[in-house]
Design an enzyme around this catalytic site. Structure first.
Site, PDB file in Angstrom:
ATOM      1  N   ASP A   1       0.852  -1.188   0.000  1.00  0.00           N
ATOM      2  CA  ASP A   1       0.000   0.000   0.000  1.00  0.00           C
ATOM      3  C   ASP A   1       0.891   1.242   0.000  1.00  0.00           C
ATOM      4  OD1 ASP A   1      -3.229   0.538   0.986  1.00  0.00           O
ATOM      5  OD2 ASP A   1      -1.801   2.211   1.047  1.00  0.00           O
ATOM      6  N   ILE A   2       0.525   2.213  -0.830  1.00  0.00           N
ATOM      7  CA  ILE A   2       1.342   3.416  -0.966  1.00  0.00           C
ATOM      8  C   ILE A   2       1.281   4.285   0.288  1.00  0.00           C
ATOM      9  CG2 ILE A   2      -0.383   4.964  -2.020  1.00  0.00           C
ATOM     10  CD1 ILE A   2       1.788   5.526  -4.198  1.00  0.00           C
TER      11      ILE A   2
ATOM     12  N   ASN B   1     -12.726  -3.381   2.469  1.00  0.00           N
ATOM     13  CA  ASN B   1     -13.610  -2.221   2.563  1.00  0.00           C
ATOM     14  C   ASN B   1     -14.569  -2.249   1.368  1.00  0.00           C
ATOM     15  OD1 ASN B   1     -12.239  -1.286   4.842  1.00  0.00           O
ATOM     16  ND2 ASN B   1     -10.776  -0.113   3.610  1.00  0.00           N
TER      17      ASN B   1
ATOM     18  N   GLY C   1     -15.555   2.478   3.582  1.00  0.00           N
ATOM     19  CA  GLY C   1     -14.261   3.138   3.415  1.00  0.00           C
ATOM     20  C   GLY C   1     -13.562   2.811   2.116  1.00  0.00           C
ATOM     21  N   GLN C   2     -14.285   2.229   1.148  1.00  0.00           N
ATOM     22  CA  GLN C   2     -13.646   1.883  -0.128  1.00  0.00           C
ATOM     23  C   GLN C   2     -13.415   3.140  -0.951  1.00  0.00           C
ATOM     24  OE1 GLN C   2     -15.788  -1.010  -2.485  1.00  0.00           O
ATOM     25  NE2 GLN C   2     -14.071  -1.314  -3.900  1.00  0.00           N
TER      26      GLN C   2
ATOM     27  N   HIS D   1     -10.223  -5.451  -3.439  1.00  0.00           N
ATOM     28  CA  HIS D   1      -8.883  -5.688  -2.900  1.00  0.00           C
ATOM     29  C   HIS D   1      -8.981  -6.048  -1.437  1.00  0.00           C
ATOM     30  CE1 HIS D   1      -9.848  -1.378  -2.590  1.00  0.00           C
ATOM     31  NE2 HIS D   1      -9.203  -1.397  -1.437  1.00  0.00           N
TER      32      HIS D   1
ATOM     33  N   HIS E   1      -6.941  -5.789   2.073  1.00  0.00           N
ATOM     34  CA  HIS E   1      -5.812  -5.230   2.826  1.00  0.00           C
ATOM     35  C   HIS E   1      -5.276  -6.336   3.739  1.00  0.00           C
ATOM     36  CE1 HIS E   1      -6.719  -0.799   2.230  1.00  0.00           C
ATOM     37  NE2 HIS E   1      -7.891  -1.323   1.909  1.00  0.00           N
TER      38      HIS E   1
HETATM   39  P1  AMP Z   1      -9.642   1.319   0.090  1.00  0.00           P
HETATM   40  O1  AMP Z   1      -9.747   2.643   0.790  1.00  0.00           O
HETATM   41  O2  AMP Z   1     -10.034   0.141   0.906  1.00  0.00           O
HETATM   42  O3  AMP Z   1     -10.322   1.363  -1.257  1.00  0.00           O
HETATM   43  O4  AMP Z   1      -8.091   1.089  -0.161  1.00  0.00           O
HETATM   44  C1  AMP Z   1      -7.410   1.642  -1.233  1.00  0.00           C
HETATM   45  C2  AMP Z   1      -5.955   1.625  -0.842  1.00  0.00           C
HETATM   46  O5  AMP Z   1      -5.193   1.768  -2.002  1.00  0.00           O
HETATM   47  C3  AMP Z   1      -5.553   2.758   0.112  1.00  0.00           C
HETATM   48  O6  AMP Z   1      -5.045   2.193   1.312  1.00  0.00           O
HETATM   49  C4  AMP Z   1      -4.487   3.512  -0.676  1.00  0.00           C
HETATM   50  O7  AMP Z   1      -3.434   3.953   0.146  1.00  0.00           O
HETATM   51  C5  AMP Z   1      -4.024   2.458  -1.663  1.00  0.00           C
HETATM   52  N1  AMP Z   1      -3.498   2.970  -2.917  1.00  0.00           N
HETATM   53  C6  AMP Z   1      -4.052   3.901  -3.725  1.00  0.00           C
HETATM   54  N2  AMP Z   1      -3.287   4.055  -4.829  1.00  0.00           N
HETATM   55  C7  AMP Z   1      -2.263   3.189  -4.717  1.00  0.00           C
HETATM   56  C8  AMP Z   1      -1.141   2.877  -5.539  1.00  0.00           C
HETATM   57  N3  AMP Z   1      -0.937   3.496  -6.714  1.00  0.00           N
HETATM   58  N4  AMP Z   1      -0.271   1.937  -5.113  1.00  0.00           N
HETATM   59  C9  AMP Z   1      -0.469   1.316  -3.921  1.00  0.00           C
HETATM   60  N5  AMP Z   1      -1.507   1.559  -3.108  1.00  0.00           N
HETATM   61  C10 AMP Z   1      -2.385   2.492  -3.499  1.00  0.00           C
END
Ligand code: AMP
Ligand code: ZN
Length: 112
Positions: A30-31, A85, A91-92, A98, A100
């Site tokens: 995760d970024i 999420n 919280g999506q 995906h 986590h």
């Molecule tokens: P959610 O809020 O459950 O949809 O999670 C989306 C996740 O994707 C968040 O934790 C972001 O930090 C992560 N995210 C968004 N863009 C990227 C990316 N380019 N590379 C890695 N993680 C990302």
């Protein structure tokens, strides 16, 4: 989907720190990590969220892939959390399903 960020990561069109992948799933860091280990696991197939998932094998495989990622990160025995999420209140923010995988510290319960 061409306008989906996670589809682009799965296709190698967008950079990500990939920790494992096979023909069906990709796991990458995760970024914006919220734990010492915070990895996202996605299916290569575009599914908007858990609400749209119809393939039990795809969802089950996602969980087993997440479990294997946790083992590879050496957090399997200590423990970890797997979160999907779903939609706004869940919280999506990225609408490609995906999981986590979070660990490396004790998780709080209940989550906010
Ligand atoms: P959610 O809020 O459950 O949809 O999670 C989306 C996740 O994707 C968040 O934790 C972001 O930090 C992560 N995210 C968004 N863009 C990227 C990316 N380019 N590379 C890695 N993680 C990302
Ligand atoms: Zn997608």
């Amino acid at each position: 989907m061409t306008d989906c960020m996670f589809c682009r990561i799965a296709k190698g069109e967008m950079p990500a720190t990939i920790v494992n992948q096979d023909d069906r799933y990709v796991a990458f860091r995760d970024i914006h990590p919220h734990a010492p280990a915070h990895i996202l696991v996605i299916p290569r197939e575009h599914v908007r969220s858990l609400n749209e998932a119809t393939d039990a094998a795809l969802v089950g495989g996602l969980l087993l892939f997440a479990r294997d990622v946790a083992q590879a990160e050496s957090i399997g025995t200590a423990g970890y959390r797997v979160v999907l999420n779903t939609n706004g209140d869940g919280g999506q923010t990225v609408f490609h399903i995906h999981a986590h995988v979070m660990g490396g510290r004790a998780m709080k319960w209940p989550p906010g």
